[in-house]
Design an enzyme around this catalytic site. Structure first.
Site, PDB file in Angstrom:
ATOM      1  N   LYS A 172     -37.493 -19.796 -24.997  1.00  0.00           N
ATOM      2  CA  LYS A 172     -36.743 -19.833 -26.265  1.00  0.00           C
ATOM      3  C   LYS A 172     -35.433 -19.057 -26.121  1.00  0.00           C
ATOM      4  CE  LYS A 172     -40.963 -20.235 -28.996  1.00  0.00           C
ATOM      5  NZ  LYS A 172     -41.987 -19.537 -29.796  1.00  0.00           N
ATOM      6  N   ASP A 188     -39.517 -21.331 -37.932  1.00  0.00           N
ATOM      7  CA  ASP A 188     -40.719 -22.059 -37.498  1.00  0.00           C
ATOM      8  C   ASP A 188     -41.213 -23.003 -38.602  1.00  0.00           C
ATOM      9  OD1 ASP A 188     -41.519 -21.572 -34.878  1.00  0.00           O
ATOM     10  OD2 ASP A 188     -42.367 -19.611 -35.369  1.00  0.00           O
ATOM     11  N   GLN A 199     -43.906 -14.135 -32.041  1.00  0.00           N
ATOM     12  CA  GLN A 199     -44.751 -14.907 -31.114  1.00  0.00           C
ATOM     13  C   GLN A 199     -46.225 -14.562 -31.345  1.00  0.00           C
ATOM     14  OE1 GLN A 199     -43.517 -17.282 -28.843  1.00  0.00           O
ATOM     15  NE2 GLN A 199     -45.683 -17.759 -28.645  1.00  0.00           N
TER      16      GLN A 199
END
Ligand code: NAD
Length: 298
Positions: free
Chosen positions: A54, A121, A98
């Protein structure tokens, strides 16, 4: 007949090129770039590798990228304080925590503490609600479903009035993609059915799908004879079915028997190289979108 391949690897490349240009334009016109923070707690090797990917992608696009690594001894309260700091940082437009988090920390509490307007997200209940309402309410679509819809659009698949069957009802793939496909709008306006473990006639439902989206996590679940000739098949499943003797790497298979299905379908995604590569691209797209919202709100 051999189906056209919908390559996530190729589509991702195009999307990232488009985003790179948008970021450069944003910098030139507004003197600002999208800011993304990735919070990694502990040293889980799989999490480290996802986060690295990412960060690398964000940096290539010209984002301001902060990697905030924390020891797995961090308390829940301190993690919540850290999130609050980034919620209030005007240079940060996207916050990623995460998962998994250590056992002493409540995942839900942490994810729900992220400002919904920085939840790139798209998992915060506020963003799930916005997705249900649809239209201009939507800020961030969850990344994997957004990637699926983008592949459907960019492959030129007609969705208006199409029969879409989604195999799987998870919160991260099945449910949101089914809702998105039924909404009014581009790449949508479809008639959608969700099938799952309690569905009585899985085969019958799959057989009438113009667009079949499979997210079950069961290798080879969908048999080639369940596919309507000419249908578009999106295989979301990523299943480790062994290890290659040559490379030592995991052998990945989808939920659809690709080799036989490609002789029946009109368009099909491969595994690997299909939906998988799209998810990070859509995460980046959401972060650029978030930065645009912030500029508009100034
Ligand atoms: P999940 O386990 O949360 O949900 C699977 C769903 O499939 C469940 O709703 C279940 O009812 C349904 N299902 C399972 N077995 C079935 C069967 N035999 N018949 C009918 N329905 C059945 O999984 P998930 O998180 O939605 O992920 C699904 C698959 O997609 C996994 O292989 C996962 O690795 C993959 N995935 C890939 C990406 C990506 O490529 N970026 C992202 C998310 C998930």
């Amino acid at each position: 007949m051999t189906a056209d391949l919908i390559s996530g690897t190729e589509i991702r490349k195009t999307i990232l090129e488009e985003l790179k240009k948008e970021v450069a334009d944003m910098k030139a016109q507004h003197g600002t770039v999208p800011g993304l923070v990735t919070i990694l707690v502990g040293e889980n090797p799989a999490s480290q590798s996802y986060v690295r990917l990412k960060i690398k992608t964000a940096e290539e696009l010209g984002f301001k990228e902060i990697q905030d690594n924390q020891a797995d001894t961090i308390s829940e309260a301190d993690l919540l304080t850290l999130i609050d700091k980034y919620n209030n940082d005007p240079e940060i437009h996207g916050i990623l925590v995460q998962l998994p988090l250590p056992d002493h920390i409540d995942d839900k509490k942490v994810l729900n503490a992220i400002d919904p307007d920085k939840d790139v997200d798209g998992f915060h209940p506020v963003n799930v609600g916005r997705l249900m309402i649809g239209g201009s309410e939507v800020k961030f679509l969850p990344c994997t479903p957004a990637g699926i819809q983008e592949m459907i659009i960019r492959s030129g698949t007609e969705t208006s009035g199409a029969e879409v069957v989604v195999v799987g009802r998870s919160n991260i793939v099945g449910k949101p993609i089914a809702v998105m496909m039924a909404q009014k709008g581009e790449g949508a306006n479809a008639t959608t059915t969700i099938v799952h473990t309690r569905t009585k006639d899985l085969e019958g439902h799959c057989k009438r799908a113009d667009i079949l989206i499979v997210a079950a996590g069961v290798p080879g679940l969908v048999k080639p004879e369940w596919i309507k000739p000419g249908a578009t098949v999106i295989d979301v499943g990523v299943n480790r079915v062994g290890t290659s003797e040559k490379t030592g790497k995991a052998i990945l298979k989808g939920d659809v028997d690709f080799d036989k299905a490609k002789e029946i379908a009109g368009k099909i995604t491969p595994v690997p190289g299909g939906v998988g590569p799209m998810t990070i691209a859509m995460l980046m797209k959401n972060t650029v979108q978030s930065a645009k919202f912030a500029i508009e709100a100034k």
